[in-house]
Design an enzyme around this catalytic site. Structure first.
Site, PDB file in Angstrom:
ATOM      1  N   ASP A  71       0.821  -0.947   0.113  1.00 44.22           N
ATOM      2  CA  ASP A  71      -0.127   0.103   0.003  1.00 44.22           C
ATOM      3  C   ASP A  71       0.965   1.150   0.007  1.00 44.22           C
ATOM      4  OD1 ASP A  71      -2.535   1.496   0.588  1.00 44.22           O
ATOM      5  OD2 ASP A  71      -1.328   2.004   2.561  1.00 44.22           O
ATOM      6  N   ASP A  73      -0.046   5.084   0.679  1.00 46.74           N
ATOM      7  CA  ASP A  73      -0.273   6.104   2.009  1.00 46.74           C
ATOM      8  C   ASP A  73      -0.259   5.621   3.258  1.00 46.74           C
ATOM      9  OD1 ASP A  73      -0.720   8.466   0.148  1.00 46.74           O
ATOM     10  OD2 ASP A  73      -2.389   7.174  -0.771  1.00 46.74           O
ATOM     11  N   GLY A 305       9.914  13.543  35.283  1.00 49.47           N
ATOM     12  CA  GLY A 305       9.029  12.967  34.702  1.00 49.47           C
ATOM     13  C   GLY A 305       7.949  12.231  35.335  1.00 49.47           C
ATOM     14  N   LYS A 311      12.237   4.894  41.329  1.00 50.27           N
ATOM     15  CA  LYS A 311      11.366   4.382  42.418  1.00 50.27           C
ATOM     16  C   LYS A 311      10.671   2.844  42.011  1.00 50.27           C
ATOM     17  CE  LYS A 311       9.767   8.544  44.393  1.00 50.27           C
ATOM     18  NZ  LYS A 311       9.360   9.479  43.439  1.00 50.27           N
ATOM     19  N   THR A 317      15.480   7.557  34.471  1.00 57.31           N
ATOM     20  CA  THR A 317      15.374   8.209  33.053  1.00 57.31           C
ATOM     21  C   THR A 317      15.213   9.785  33.245  1.00 57.31           C
ATOM     22  OG1 THR A 317      12.932   7.676  32.977  1.00 57.31           O
ATOM     23  CG2 THR A 317      14.464   6.034  32.062  1.00 57.31           C
ATOM     24  N   GLU A 369      12.432   8.716  27.134  1.00 60.47           N
ATOM     25  CA  GLU A 369      12.834   8.123  28.518  1.00 60.47           C
ATOM     26  C   GLU A 369      14.549   7.659  28.413  1.00 60.47           C
ATOM     27  OE1 GLU A 369      10.979   7.999  31.256  1.00 60.47           O
ATOM     28  OE2 GLU A 369       9.070   8.511  30.462  1.00 60.47           O
ATOM     29  N   LEU A 372      20.905   7.128  31.214  1.00 64.85           N
ATOM     30  CA  LEU A 372      22.424   7.240  31.020  1.00 64.85           C
ATOM     31  C   LEU A 372      23.126   5.898  31.527  1.00 64.85           C
ATOM     32  CD1 LEU A 372      21.224  10.050  30.252  1.00 64.85           C
ATOM     33  CD2 LEU A 372      23.109  11.118  31.188  1.00 64.85           C
ATOM     34  N   HIS A 374      25.503   5.101  33.239  1.00 69.73           N
ATOM     35  CA  HIS A 374      26.594   5.906  34.119  1.00 69.73           C
ATOM     36  C   HIS A 374      26.020   5.908  35.600  1.00 69.73           C
ATOM     37  CE1 HIS A 374      30.407   7.998  35.057  1.00 69.73           C
ATOM     38  NE2 HIS A 374      29.595   8.787  35.762  1.00 69.73           N
ATOM     39  N   TYR A 381      18.442  17.478  37.646  1.00 66.51           N
ATOM     40  CA  TYR A 381      17.253  18.263  37.275  1.00 66.51           C
ATOM     41  C   TYR A 381      17.844  19.907  36.874  1.00 66.51           C
ATOM     42  CZ  TYR A 381      14.134  14.563  38.814  1.00 66.51           C
ATOM     43  OH  TYR A 381      13.676  13.226  39.044  1.00 66.51           O
ATOM     44  N   ARG A 394      14.460  -2.256  19.517  1.00 64.70           N
ATOM     45  CA  ARG A 394      13.584  -3.198  19.245  1.00 64.70           C
ATOM     46  C   ARG A 394      12.202  -2.236  19.446  1.00 64.70           C
ATOM     47  NH1 ARG A 394      10.951  -3.558  24.432  1.00 64.70           N
ATOM     48  NH2 ARG A 394      12.308  -3.065  25.965  1.00 64.70           N
ATOM     49  N   PHE A 399       4.579  -6.000  29.044  1.00 60.90           N
ATOM     50  CA  PHE A 399       5.250  -7.243  29.842  1.00 60.90           C
ATOM     51  C   PHE A 399       4.259  -7.677  30.746  1.00 60.90           C
ATOM     52  CE2 PHE A 399       8.823  -4.904  28.104  1.00 60.90           C
ATOM     53  CZ  PHE A 399       9.517  -5.938  27.453  1.00 60.90           C
TER      54      PHE A 399
HETATM   55  P1  ADP Z   1      11.521  11.272  36.850  1.00 62.88           P
HETATM   56  O1  ADP Z   1      10.341  10.768  36.807  1.00 62.88           O
HETATM   57  O2  ADP Z   1      11.366  12.710  37.565  1.00 62.88           O
HETATM   58  O3  ADP Z   1      12.344  11.359  35.501  1.00 62.88           O
HETATM   59  P2  ADP Z   1      13.268   9.246  37.600  1.00 62.88           P
HETATM   60  O4  ADP Z   1      13.012   8.178  38.694  1.00 62.88           O
HETATM   61  O5  ADP Z   1      13.012   8.650  36.329  1.00 62.88           O
HETATM   62  O6  ADP Z   1      12.514  10.352  37.825  1.00 62.88           O
HETATM   63  O7  ADP Z   1      14.937   9.686  37.880  1.00 62.88           O
HETATM   64  C1  ADP Z   1      15.398  10.385  36.710  1.00 62.88           C
HETATM   65  C2  ADP Z   1      16.282  11.466  37.384  1.00 62.88           C
HETATM   66  O8  ADP Z   1      17.303  10.926  38.033  1.00 62.88           O
HETATM   67  C3  ADP Z   1      16.937  12.221  36.255  1.00 62.88           C
HETATM   68  O9  ADP Z   1      16.304  13.715  35.886  1.00 62.88           O
HETATM   69  C4  ADP Z   1      18.405  12.569  36.857  1.00 62.88           C
HETATM   70  O10 ADP Z   1      18.269  13.962  37.651  1.00 62.88           O
HETATM   71  C5  ADP Z   1      18.443  11.369  37.809  1.00 62.88           C
HETATM   72  N1  ADP Z   1      19.650  10.533  37.274  1.00 62.88           N
HETATM   73  C6  ADP Z   1      20.325   9.978  38.173  1.00 62.88           C
HETATM   74  N2  ADP Z   1      21.312   8.899  37.353  1.00 62.88           N
HETATM   75  C7  ADP Z   1      20.685   8.976  36.148  1.00 62.88           C
HETATM   76  C8  ADP Z   1      20.952   8.106  35.023  1.00 62.88           C
HETATM   77  N3  ADP Z   1      21.957   7.028  35.214  1.00 62.88           N
HETATM   78  N4  ADP Z   1      20.271   8.369  34.003  1.00 62.88           N
HETATM   79  C9  ADP Z   1      19.105   9.197  34.003  1.00 62.88           C
HETATM   80  N5  ADP Z   1      18.672  10.156  34.936  1.00 62.88           N
HETATM   81  C10 ADP Z   1      19.603   9.740  36.138  1.00 62.88           C
HETATM   82  N1  RBF Z   2       8.208   0.761  28.806  1.00 59.02           N
HETATM   83  C1  RBF Z   2       7.255  -0.252  28.352  1.00 59.02           C
HETATM   84  O1  RBF Z   2       6.259  -0.086  28.452  1.00 59.02           O
HETATM   85  N2  RBF Z   2       7.877  -1.026  27.357  1.00 59.02           N
HETATM   86  C2  RBF Z   2       8.932  -1.164  26.991  1.00 59.02           C
HETATM   87  O2  RBF Z   2       9.178  -2.041  26.220  1.00 59.02           O
HETATM   88  C3  RBF Z   2       9.939  -0.363  27.518  1.00 59.02           C
HETATM   89  N3  RBF Z   2      11.368  -0.507  27.340  1.00 59.02           N
HETATM   90  C4  RBF Z   2      11.971   0.561  27.811  1.00 59.02           C
HETATM   91  C5  RBF Z   2      13.438   0.554  27.246  1.00 59.02           C
HETATM   92  C6  RBF Z   2      14.542   1.459  27.989  1.00 59.02           C
HETATM   93  C7  RBF Z   2      15.924   1.335  27.667  1.00 59.02           C
HETATM   94  C8  RBF Z   2      13.942   2.115  28.953  1.00 59.02           C
HETATM   95  C9  RBF Z   2      14.912   3.124  29.429  1.00 59.02           C
HETATM   96  C10 RBF Z   2      12.651   2.370  29.244  1.00 59.02           C
HETATM   97  C11 RBF Z   2      11.761   1.594  28.794  1.00 59.02           C
HETATM   98  N4  RBF Z   2      10.421   1.561  29.105  1.00 59.02           N
HETATM   99  C12 RBF Z   2       9.459   0.554  28.637  1.00 59.02           C
HETATM  100  C13 RBF Z   2       9.861   2.650  29.637  1.00 59.02           C
HETATM  101  C14 RBF Z   2       9.808   2.506  31.196  1.00 59.02           C
HETATM  102  O3  RBF Z   2       8.467   2.115  31.453  1.00 59.02           O
HETATM  103  C15 RBF Z   2       9.732   4.044  31.628  1.00 59.02           C
HETATM  104  O4  RBF Z   2      11.257   4.404  31.713  1.00 59.02           O
HETATM  105  C16 RBF Z   2       9.504   4.206  32.911  1.00 59.02           C
HETATM  106  O5  RBF Z   2       8.063   4.363  32.936  1.00 59.02           O
HETATM  107  C17 RBF Z   2       9.742   5.613  33.594  1.00 59.02           C
HETATM  108  O6  RBF Z   2       8.730   6.606  33.278  1.00 59.02           O
HETATM  109 MG    MG Z   3      12.059   9.821  33.914  1.00 55.04          MG
END
Ligand code: ADP
Ligand code: RBF
Ligand code: MG
Length: 436
Positions: A71, A73, A305, A311, A317, A369, A372, A374, A381, A394, A399
């Site tokens: 297809d 479009d 986020g 948590k 992320t 999301e 990093l 590391h 923030y 992927r 899940f």
């Molecule tokens: P949020 O829901 O506010 O994004 P997260 O629980 O996802 O909270 O944590 C993300 C925060 O943690 C980032 O904004 C950053 O300040 C901190 N952080 C610490 N280590 C890392 C890392 N390895 N990768 C991404 N964020 C990190």
């Molecule tokens: N969330 C999903 O619902 N399905 C996924 O396949 C999925 N894969 C992820 C892969 C990576 C590398 C990362 C960092 C996150 C992924 N998540 C996925 C997102 C995850 O649900 C999200 O980081 C948390 O909800 C934090 O907001």
């Molecule tokens: Mg986050």
């Protein structure tokens, strides 16, 4: 026993035998593994092998596919975005109405007049579908040249052409429109000697006529034709033609999933298409468990986020405000990617990230999301984060448990870490975008 086998060790017939035994014994995964390990470099053997694997798989197929009918479009070309742009401008200017793209399923894969009728009805416009079409058709047409190839479209077309797999287009659009849409894309017009348009048959999709006519012009039996489609209308047509159908839904929401139920396979995007499942030659372009992509660049201050990365998952992320790159984000396929990240005060780090709606949490917005790779002693923030996204790993998945999601994300992390050490991914660490 199988784990110890090395590539190239087995003669072709043994691969076939082993694979078949595995499949018959219900060990589909193992069979597929053998197949991909031993057969990927041998095209002819691969086709036969695939046939056996598929016989034992739930994508059961009687014969390998030898032709692919696309297809246009929404499958190869992002023309829907153009319709959106035009309707948005036209509805406000002429009728003072706000376009919101509603009821896409009523327009998707339909003939232009049917799509116009849906809009006239949905927005209660004081005109006939014919009038609406007459007034908008040239506006849309004038922008066809801006329609971008969808992610993975060029890669797939080049692959099929290189392997001399006959391909065709079967579209409900008008013949002249199709020609205009193909023209700006290098190689597309030449590579589609067979095109069947909505105005060349008596009944458009969901009737099978378009696809049957395409098969006829390809000189192929319908059961050897694989259809790739984005719309439920097109999937109905493909199945009615007695063909195998791969769906790449343009209606991604969970609520629309049932409309795609009759497809033989549903994919997030063309990036996930596995030709070998259909008896076609496999792609050879994955490097270190990832697919190199045209890099994309995004940046912004790290914001709060959903408050669950660390948590709930133990995986932080660093979220970015998506407003600044919303158009770019809308065009990106949902999925898991790898790349490089730079924090203004801290340096450059490897990164793996998800892009999309996080199906496990059923989010209401598309986010990025980035994790990093590391250990940082504290949050960052507000700090500026720059990302270069260079590889696809992927599609996003759901899940059955949180543990499975966490394990998968860690696996993604391992893939990203290893891949970013090798070209072409490694080179981007030196990109100017990360140095400033
Ligand atoms: P949020 O829901 O506010 O994004 P997260 O629980 O996802 O909270 O944590 C993300 C925060 O943690 C980032 O904004 C950053 O300040 C901190 N952080 C610490 N280590 C890392 C890392 N390895 N990768 C991404 N964020 C990190
Ligand atoms: N969330 C999903 O619902 N399905 C996924 O396949 C999925 N894969 C992820 C892969 C990576 C590398 C990362 C960092 C996150 C992924 N998540 C996925 C997102 C995850 O649900 C999200 O980081 C948390 O909800 C934090 O907001
Ligand atoms: Mg986050």
């Amino acid at each position: 026993m199988f784990c110890k086998l090395k590539k190239g060790l087995l003669p072709h017939s043994s691969e076939l035998l082993l694979t078949t035994i595995c499949i018959q014994a219900g060990l589909k995964e193992l069979g597929t593994k053998i197949l991909s390990q031993y057969a990927s470099t041998r095209e002819l053997g691969f086709r036969n092998l695939t046939f056996f694997v598929r016989k034992g798989s739930n994508l059961a197929m009687e014969e390998p596919m030898s032709n692919v009918i696309f297809d246009l479009d929404g499958t190869l070309l992002d023309t829907e975005r153009i319709v959106d742009e035009v309707c948005e401008e036209f509805l406000v200017a002429k009728y003072g109405k706000q376009w919101d793209g509603r009821n896409l399923e009523k327009r998707l894969g339909k003939k232009p007049l049917q799509a116009a009728a849906a809009i006239v009805e949905d927005y209660e416009l004081p005109c006939t579908p014919e009038q609406f079409l007459a007034e908008t058709v040239d506006l849309v047409r004038g922008r066809f040249r801006n329609a971008k190839a969808l992610p993975g479209a060029n890669r797939l077309l080049k692959h099929l052409v290189a392997h001399k797999i006959p391909i065709a287009i079967g579209s409900n659009s008008y013949r002249s429109f199709i020609a205009e849409k193909l023209a700006p894309h290098s190689g597309w017009t030449e590579n589609f000697p067979v095109i069947v348009a909505g105005d060349e048959v008596q009944e458009p999709k969901p009737s099978p006529q378009i696809f049957l006519e395409a098969a006829k012009r390809l000189n192929a039996t319908p059961s050897c034709c694989l259809v790739i489609e984005d719309s439920p209308t097109g999937i109905t047509a493909g199945k009615a033609a007695g063909m195998k159908v791969v769906a790449v839904p343009s209606l991604p929401s969970k609520a629309s999933r049932h409309l795609y139920a009759s497809a033989d396979q549903i994919l997030s995007s063309l990036l996930d298409f596995k030709p070998e499942l259909w008896g076609l030659p496999p792609f050879q372009d994955w490097i270190a468990n990832a697919l190199p992509i045209e890099p994309w660049y995004i940046s912004g201050p790290v914001i709060r986020g959903f408050g669950r990365g660390s948590k709930v998952l133990g995986i932080p992320t660093a979220n970015l405000p998506t407003g600044a790159f919303s158009k770019q984000l809308a065009e990106q396929v949902c999925g898991i990617y790898l790349g490089w990240a730079r924090l203004s005060d801290k340096g450059v780090f490897k990164m793996v990230m998800s892009v999309g709606w996080n199906p496990y949490f059923d989010n209401a917005e598309k986010t990025v999301e980035p994790w990093l790779l590391h250990e940082f002693p504290e949050d960052f923030y507000g700090e500026e984060l720059r990302l270069i996204v260079v590889g696809y790993i992927r599609p996003e998945a759901n899940f059955s448990s949180l543990e499975d999601l966490i394990n998968k994300i860690h696996e993604d992390g391992r893939i990203a870490k290893a891949a970013l050490d090798v070209p072409p991914y490694s080179a981007f660490q030196e990109d100017k975008f990360l140095q400033q």
